[in-house]
Scaffold this active site. Structure first.
Site, short mmCIF file in Angstrom:
data_model
loop_
_atom_site.label_atom_id
_atom_site.label_comp_id
_atom_site.label_asym_id
_atom_site.label_seq_id
_atom_site.Cartn_x
_atom_site.Cartn_y
_atom_site.Cartn_z
N CYS A 16 0.89 -1.34 -0.13
CA CYS A 16 0.12 -0.11 0.06
C CYS A 16 1.09 1.20 0.12
CB CYS A 16 -0.93 0.06 1.09
SG CYS A 16 0.01 0.15 2.88
N CYS A 19 3.39 1.66 2.74
CA CYS A 19 4.79 1.00 2.76
C CYS A 19 5.48 1.75 1.88
CB CYS A 19 4.45 -0.42 1.96
SG CYS A 19 3.44 -1.49 2.69
N CYS A 108 -21.78 -17.66 1.48
CA CYS A 108 -21.08 -17.85 2.84
C CYS A 108 -19.53 -17.38 2.38
CB CYS A 108 -20.97 -19.44 2.99
SG CYS A 108 -20.19 -20.30 1.92
N CYS A 111 -17.76 -18.72 -0.76
CA CYS A 111 -17.94 -18.01 -1.90
C CYS A 111 -17.08 -16.81 -2.27
CB CYS A 111 -19.50 -17.32 -1.96
SG CYS A 111 -20.61 -18.65 -1.90
N ASP A 503 3.97 13.36 19.03
CA ASP A 503 4.77 14.66 18.81
C ASP A 503 4.19 15.77 19.36
OD1 ASP A 503 6.36 16.13 17.25
OD2 ASP A 503 4.46 17.00 16.21
N ASP A 702 1.09 15.39 13.38
CA ASP A 702 0.45 16.02 12.32
C ASP A 702 1.08 16.66 11.36
OD1 ASP A 702 1.84 17.89 13.79
OD2 ASP A 702 0.38 19.28 13.69
N ASP A 706 6.25 14.22 10.30
CA ASP A 706 5.86 13.18 11.29
C ASP A 706 5.60 11.80 10.15
OD1 ASP A 706 6.03 14.65 13.45
OD2 ASP A 706 3.84 15.36 13.34
#
Length: 816
Positions: A16, A19, A108, A111, A503, A702, A706
């Site tokens: 993602c 990463c 279920c 599937c 922070d 924020d 960071d």
């Protein structure tokens, strides 16, 4: 000037954007690295280093230390459009695209597994995630190798129906229609069995009614079972199909004396079984609809039209016609259609949709407004800055959808069990028949009905619904409270946190500094000190710098623009003011530049002990003095630390301040520990150091600096009023910017995990207890047997109970 990177590093294990940020930060943290660019699609990092800088082995070691790997691992797909020789390099690489669909036809968790496995084999597909509870499909794929139409066709080939979001019919309505049909034909069967108004011919009427039910409302089970077996898996409908076929088939043979069979028929078993299961599916669909109601409500908040201002006249248009830069008129009582800036007018705006605060916020020209909020009073002219999928509302919806599509780690347990569930139940059913008929000597019909009951009472659905329904409701509760969980993993992992790093500036404190003291060195006055400081700091955007400039302006001090400015992250800046070399920054800057600060150290120590930040100012390498500034704690900061400690978490403050100043703030907060004099680039290393101690670490921040630390942390919590980069990197976003929401998010995560564990317990307990009861373990001692149709009803209610238990999470909203 270099246009090509010095090195290319293969980076596998990324899944993602978080990463990507983490890998980029790891490379940039290496001494001597000038630039690093990481591609998720190519699984590659391009790195530029200074002359004599680190080699490829050092860069690779940094990648591995960050938790990634250099070679393709088993089960990991090769980057699309790349080859090992080029390591993914080339102009034709394409960033992956994500498409989301409504997925119909699932019965279920098996599937869902079938769709995930089948689509994962399609060329160009990077990852597939199916949320069984929400009936959502999310596919990440290479747009150059596939498209939405191809994905829909592949899902159809698997036997399911994928439709673009917004095009699907309400599932609950379909289930209700099937239920009404089955009930209308099944209910007359019961009195016909007892009254036999047509004598011996009554059985033929029962046969006719049961047959219609079997091959209309029951046909769906056969179709689903066939699709499942064709895909080499076994879902719940395989069990149902076997059960209703056994009951209906035996009764059919006995009624017409086929193969010598004769005697009692029980068509009512298959008919009522289908009706009860349909009843359960309808209740389940309704309950799942309630679980996803928060997101549906959010989607309905957006305005449908906008009033464009064109050449002084107003024109009402569809919202999709508005573009960034257009001006729209918003009258009192109307929804603001886009994110933008107020150009004309003044009004109070109800922003409760975003912030959860009921008090309207006054808006003036230059203020930002958010789409879907309500203009409460005056007429506003708003210039659109973000429209369509870029608006805050669209981003919130996207984040919630991603969280609900994501799988929590605990779901893997249920997935693993589901793979073996149906074959195991079939074996138990056969053993039940053999034991009762061959070993105990019970009658054929008795043993046969016991075997059918075992088939239909077993329920993998409850296992499949246990985690996603709790995640859906938990994320919805968080959404209503202004807490966005971007991933299901965040909901679960938040409950495991042991250390919270926070922070200081902008997170625990307001970041709105004010100058409190001016201490001039010998030979320099306060006025000259402030003039030099303001001239230098005017070139910086740092909160301390802006506070110094504001103070100079307020005092009427005239200062000049600096030249030859060089800003050193975490130290300060160097520049020239009226041809004189001026330094403005912290103690490290003075030390590195050889400026003697000993004369003012006693005063600086006193200021630091009182929790004030100090900016040193030097002219021509001679100390001109220091400017002291103070920040104020945010409302709720002390309360938040106390609550976090009450949850058993260790709290740690990270700041670039000197130790004495950091210690003063730490005492005021009541925090457990602090890390002082931390450079922005070193925050990630602080997070890593706690992780290396074997602790689960959360990071709250924020700012842009960071972001690497948020990415490194097991859970990154971004303050919603902070920068977009921080919010993109964080796993949890606190929309209101209220520091108290940190503790609320962790409590909600713990409560959601508890609910998941409850659901899994009851799902396992139901099957562990229900299957033996259906197999007849209570018959020898108590004479109790479970008819197949009631076993089917019990199976249906097991799924409903799991969903209803998840819905109880809604009540927890009052405790946040």
């Amino acid at each position: 000037m270099k246009t090509e990177p010095d090195y290319q590093v293969a980076i596998h294990g990324m899944s993602c954007q978080k990463c990507v940020v983490k890998a980029t930060a790891a490379l940039m943290a290496v001494e001597g690295v000038l630039a690093a660019e990481v591609s998720l699609a190519e699984k590659l990092g391009r790195v530029t280093v200074r002359a004599g800088g680190p080699g490829l082995d050092v860069l690779q070691a940094a990648v591995v230390a960050a938790g990634f790997h250099l070679e393709l691992q088993p089960g990991e797909s090769e980057p699309i459009g790349t080859d090992s020789a080029s390591q993914g390099r080339g102009p034709g690489s394409v960033e992956p695209r994500v498409s989301r669909f409504h997925l119909g036809g699932m019965t279920c968790a098996n599937c869902a597994k079938t769709v995930e496995t089948g689509l994962a084999k399609v060329a160009g597909v990077h990852s597939v995630s199916v949320n069984f509870a929400a009936e959502k499909l999310s596919v990440t794929y290479d747009a150059a190798a596939s498209d939405e139409e191809a994905l829909i066709a592949n899902v159809s080939a698997l036997g399911y129906q994928a439709t673009r979001e917004g095009e699907a019919l309400p599932e609950g309505r379909n289930e209700l229609l099937w239920l009404l049909l089955a009930a209308a034909l099944s209910l007359p069967i019961m009195p016909l069995m007892w009254t036999t108004p047509l004598g011996d011919r009554t059985d033929y009427l029962i046969f006719a009614l049961a047959s219609i039910v079997q091959f209309t409302a029951g046909l769906t089970f056969y179709r689903s079972a066939f699709i499942s077996l064709k895909n080499r898996s076994a879902n719940m409908d395989v069990l149902v199909a076997m059960g209703i076929t056994a009951a209906y088939g035996y009764s059919l043979l006995a009624l017409f004396n086929i193969f010598g069979l004769s005697g009692e028929v029980f068509f009512e078993t298959s008919a009522m079984l289908i009706t009860f299961i349909r009843f359960g599916k309808w209740l389940e669909a309704r309950a799942k609809g309630q679980a996803g109601q928060a997101l549906k409500s959010l989607l309905q908040l957006q305005a449908d039209t906008a009033r464009l201002l064109i050449d002084g006249r107003e024109e009402e248009v569809a919202l999709d016609r508005v573009e960034a830069g257009d001006r729209v008129v918003v009258r009192p009582g109307e929804k603001i259609p886009v994110d933008g800036l107020v150009i004309e007018g003044a009004s109070a705006v109800d922003e409760s949709m975003v912030t959860g605060e009921s008090l309207p916020v006054d808006k003036q020209p230059g203020d930002a407004v958010t789409g879907a909020t309500i203009n409460a009073s005056g007429r506003l002219v708003v210039e659109a800055t973000r429209v369509g999928s870029e608006t805050l509302l669209a981003q919130i919806v996207r984040m919630v959808e991603e969280a609900q599509s994501d799988k929590a780690p605990i779901q893997r347990l249920a997935d693993a069990v589901s793979n073996w569930f149906v074959p195991t139940v079939v074996v138990i059913s056969l053993l039940t028949f053999i034991i009762w008929y061959a070993l105990v000597g019970a009658g054929f019909l008795f043993a046969f009905k016991m075997a059918i009951a075992v088939l239909v009472i077993a329920c993998p659905c409850a296992l499949g619904l246990a985690t996603p329904t709790a995640v859906m409701v938990g994320s919805a509760v968080g959404l209503n409270a202004g807490i966005l969980f971007k991933r299901a993993t965040a909901l679960e992992n938040a409950s495991h946190l042991q250390v919270i790093l926070l922070d200081k500036t902008g997170t625990l404190t307001r970041g709105a500094f004010v100058v409190t003291d001016l201490v001039a060195a010998a030979g320099s006055g306060e006025g000259e000190l402030l003039r030099l400081a303001a001239s230098a700091e005017d070139a910086s955007s740092h909160p301390l710098a802006r506070a110094v400039v504001r103070h100079a302006v307020a005092q009427g001090v005239t200062f000049t623009a600096a030249t030859e400015i060089e800003e050193l992250g975490g130290h300060g800046l160097l520049c020239k003011v009226d041809g004189v070399r001026v330094l403005a920054g912290n103690h490290r800057l003075m030390r590195n530049e050889g400026v003697d600060t000993a004369a003012l150290e006693p005063q600086v120590e006193e200021l630091a002990r009182s929790g004030k930040s100090v900016v040193y100012v030097a002219s021509d390498n001679r100390l001109a003095g220091v400017v002291a500034l103070a920040d104020t704690l945010k409302d709720g900061a002390v309360e938040t630390i106390e609550r976090l400690r009450h949850l058993g978490l260790k709290t740690v403050m990270i700041t670039g301040d000197r130790r004495a100043a950091a210690a003063a703030v730490a005492v005021e907060l009541g925090i457990d520990a602090f890390e002082a004099e931390v450079l922005p680039a070193d925050k990630q290393q602080v997070v890593r150091s706690y992780q290396q101690q074997g602790q689960m670490v959360g990071m709250v921040g924020d700012g842009i600096n960071d972001a690497p630390a948020l990415a490194q942390a097991d859970i990154g919590i971004a303050i919603g009023t902070g920068t977009d980069v921080a919010k993109e990197t964080g796993d949890i976003v606190l929309v209101k910017g209220d520091i108290r929401d940190v503790e609320r998010a962790i409590r909600l995560g713990r409560k959601t995990l508890t609910k998941i564990k409850q659901n899994l317990f009851w799902a396992f307990f139901y099957n562990v207890a229900g299957i033996p009861i259906a197999a007849g373990v209570l018959y020898p001692a108590f004479g109790l047997v479970l008819k197949p149709e009631f076993a089917g009803l019990a199976m249906a209610f097991s799924s409903v109970s799991v969903v209803l238990n998840s819905l109880l999470l809604k009540r927890y909203a009052r405790e946040l």
